[in-house]
Design an enzyme around this catalytic site. Sequence first.
Site, PDB file in Angstrom:
ATOM      1  N   GLY A 540      43.514  87.837  72.080  1.00 55.17           N
ATOM      2  CA  GLY A 540      42.402  86.901  72.057  1.00 55.17           C
ATOM      3  C   GLY A 540      41.081  87.632  72.198  1.00 55.17           C
ATOM      4  O   GLY A 540      41.021  88.854  72.292  1.00 55.17           O
ATOM      5  N   ALA A 541      40.018  86.836  72.213  1.00 59.24           N
ATOM      6  CA  ALA A 541      38.676  87.390  72.390  1.00 59.24           C
ATOM      7  C   ALA A 541      37.933  86.534  73.386  1.00 59.24           C
ATOM      8  O   ALA A 541      37.949  85.304  73.313  1.00 59.24           O
ATOM      9  CB  ALA A 541      37.940  87.435  71.054  1.00 59.24           C
ATOM     10  N   GLU A 543      34.234  86.086  76.020  1.00 56.08           N
ATOM     11  CA  GLU A 543      32.779  86.110  75.851  1.00 56.08           C
ATOM     12  C   GLU A 543      32.266  87.541  75.773  1.00 56.08           C
ATOM     13  O   GLU A 543      31.299  87.843  75.080  1.00 56.08           O
ATOM     14  CB  GLU A 543      32.126  85.374  77.026  1.00 56.08           C
ATOM     15  N   PHE A 544      32.923  88.472  76.481  1.00 55.71           N
ATOM     16  CA  PHE A 544      32.410  89.834  76.584  1.00 55.71           C
ATOM     17  C   PHE A 544      33.162  90.838  75.708  1.00 55.71           C
ATOM     18  O   PHE A 544      32.702  91.957  75.531  1.00 55.71           O
ATOM     19  CB  PHE A 544      32.465  90.294  78.045  1.00 55.71           C
ATOM     20  N   GLU A 546      37.336  91.872  73.657  1.00 54.99           N
ATOM     21  CA  GLU A 546      38.702  91.515  73.304  1.00 54.99           C
ATOM     22  C   GLU A 546      39.595  91.435  74.550  1.00 54.99           C
ATOM     23  O   GLU A 546      39.337  92.070  75.566  1.00 54.99           O
ATOM     24  CB  GLU A 546      39.272  92.529  72.323  1.00 54.99           C
ATOM     25  N   ASP A 658      34.267  74.273  85.188  1.00 55.40           N
ATOM     26  CA  ASP A 658      34.721  74.359  83.788  1.00 55.40           C
ATOM     27  C   ASP A 658      36.220  74.114  83.703  1.00 55.40           C
ATOM     28  O   ASP A 658      36.936  74.793  82.976  1.00 55.40           O
ATOM     29  CB  ASP A 658      34.375  75.731  83.214  1.00 55.40           C
TER      30      ASP A 658
END
Length: 896
Positions: A540-541, A543-544, A546, A658
């Site tokens: 996955g990837a 916000e900062f 991989e 969140d």
Amino acid sequence: HGSLFVPLTLLLCVVLFQWEVIQRTLNGSQFYTFSVCNVGEREQDNWLRTTFIQRRPSASRVFVELQFIVRDCNSFDGASLTCKETFNLFTSESDADVGTTFRKGQFKKVATIAPDEITSKNELRINTETKVVENLSRKGFYLAFQDIGACIALLSVRVYYKTCPATVKSLASFPETVAGGENQALREVSGVCVENAISEELPRIYCTVDGEWVVPVGQCQCKPGYEEVEDECQECKAGSFKAEASGDKCTPCPANTQELDSGAVVCPCMDGFYRAPNDPPTGPCSGLPSAPRDLVATTSAGKLLLTWSPPEDTGGRTDITYSIECQRCEGMVCQSCGEKIRYEPAGVGLTDTKVSVSELDAHLNYTFTVEAHSGVTVLTSQAVPPANRPPSTSDDNLDVTTYTVLILEKNSVQIKDLVPGTAYLFRVQALSSDGSPGGSSMEEQFETSGTEGNQHGQRSTCFFLKNETSLIHGFCIFLFRKRNSHTRQGPEDTYFSSSEQLKPLKTYVDPHTYEDPNTAVLKFATEIHPSHITKQKVIGAGEFGEVYRGILKVPGRKEVAVAIKTLKPGYTEKQRQDFLSEASIMGQFSHQNIIRLEGVVTKFKHAMIVTEYMENGALDRYLRDHDGEFASFQLVGMLRGIAAGMKYLSDMSYVHRDLAARNILVNNTLECKVSDFGLSRVLEDDPEGTYTTSGGKIPIRWTAPEAIAYRKFTSASDVWSFGIVMWEVMAFGERPYWDMSNHEVMKAINEAFRLPAPMDCPSAVYQLMLQCWLQDRSKRPRFGDIVSLLDKLLRSPDSLKTIADFDPRISIRLPSTSGSDGSPFRSVSEWLESIKMSQYSENFACAGVVTMDQVLQMKNEDIKNIGVRLPGHLKRIAYSILGLKDQTSTLSVFAV
């Protein structure tokens, strides 16, 4: 794994066309390879078939592991047009061995096999590939391999099926079970209680397709006289007992009871000790109380006052009462006083140690006897004249005990002018508004220092809690013992010195309060050397950067699978600090439903955050991939885990901000864990317990209205978000509020619209969702309440059978026979795509259902007949058709 047969090297095979058998010797053992290499000839069709493979009846799904070599077509001169680099795997089922008979038409293709590594002229590369053969139902099967022009060598074939191993869980024994197939992802297995264990309901567990046991239901408990020891029920050891079937351990025999041999269910009283009729059979036994002491008779105002002291030995009981017996004597004749005389307050059932006697006749001798009663026996004491009382004793060296009672209407008190060198005991007891006593706290002892005037000996504080709805009066029993022999200053003195030090420490520390964020990382996270981390695959990837799946191997520790978050190149120092702040937060948590931080890499160029690896990934995607495969009971079990994690966070005065199914991770045992603390902040110490932020993105669909409007976040706003997560889980990953815009969502919520019940959602679960979505945040349940309610539902599965009302027009967002723009669906495939069922487009086409008019005529049986088998998919399509038949558009439904 259950093996069906050994590698291909030991099989007899039918060799057809151009396949060659080559015998080789390796390490003294002979084995065979099967090869073909006719790359220069056109239209190759070479087949190799195994002998008959018998199937275990319950193994409907088998795995075929191949080891093979494929030659690079570029290594052959002039064969580039005819050379291939793949071959095909086929299977055929049969109830009997057909010998060498071979018909290609009987075989069904399983897969095309392509190599990951191609062998060149100079380097040999062996490939390993595993394929699944599903839905086997006959007594056995054959495998076949088709070559269409490649240069290949087949080295070995291993066929196996997966099983959940025989196991014991919660004292229930479960047999080895063959894992289910595509049509039965979870196979329910009933268990049997181990010896000397019983269960109210039949214990069950589920076997996954990967051979893992998950979601145990029901449990066995050891019988009376037995306790659980390493998955067995063993007799209670001598001197201990257990009275009922439970998960508790055996406990030592209580005071004054006989210690029997092993396996005791109760400990009988020792000689001379007894239990009262109302005493529990598991409690201690009581001795006989001694006689009341110091009985004194005095006269006052024409009445006789009897006083006495309690028995020196109460026999270990607190239910001591007293009764008075009177005899009147004339000459040598004595008889009972009868009812003529009067006792105040009473002659029996006295709890105080005095009584007033009146209506006595003159010139008669009276003998009064005071009897001490307890729950088990009675003893007596004769009255003695006052002159016979022993003299009182006074000794200045004895400890002096004084009791002071303070009546309070607040939850704290400061006590000044304490005596130096003195021990103080405090106990707080609640009083109701009418003055009746309630529960009390444990006694706490503190000692002032020996220095006169020392501030540590001048003040202290006594606490008790307020009722949620009304103030409870209370009193603090304030007892001190003056000790002349010695003085000391203990650790309590420091604790006592300041009311500020009496406040509990904040459990969670916000890393943003540190002047140097690196200090917070070092304080709360373990530094890992990069050499201990092996990256395997991008999963996955973030916000900062991989996110990788990998392996963590720290010397002296077991190798574990981990997820590795990386920081992309070219980052700023602020991005690096923000990236590592999440680790500073995660490192403070330790709970089975919170994602576990393994450590960080900060002292090298490439910063990393390493967490435990969750095999099934994000909850929303996992549920969408397994739509309709889980029962309500299992979904509620997942929700219970999430709620337990959130209760832990809220108990630490921590707000997530969140909470959403995308931020819940699922492992291979379906255990759910809260993750992603990028938006999280700590609660401040204000009365409202809110956190206010002036910026940052807010996930509108999951956020409480007060948090959207005022950017104030509390545990109550997390509860709102948890209600949305409940909806996502029960709707198998459906997007909350469907394709409505954020503006439409906010407008609908402010107008009191709430998400409707998902399909097949239990009514009790939907009612809890609505409680989480109350506009007044003070009325929403707390996470502790939510955990308790979900536990109650899981203990009573029948409570999940009542289904909430479901409206397909709202829940599926289908405006009659129109697309999202209001125009009619132009094709069946367009309609299926709109309800996320496009994988069935070919099924509809093969069945001849190619127009929307034909769709509207379909019934449940028609949907099944075209190959829709999963219950969740079947219901989604059926309810969608129901919505299509209703000419009311979704927009007008919302308007209503």
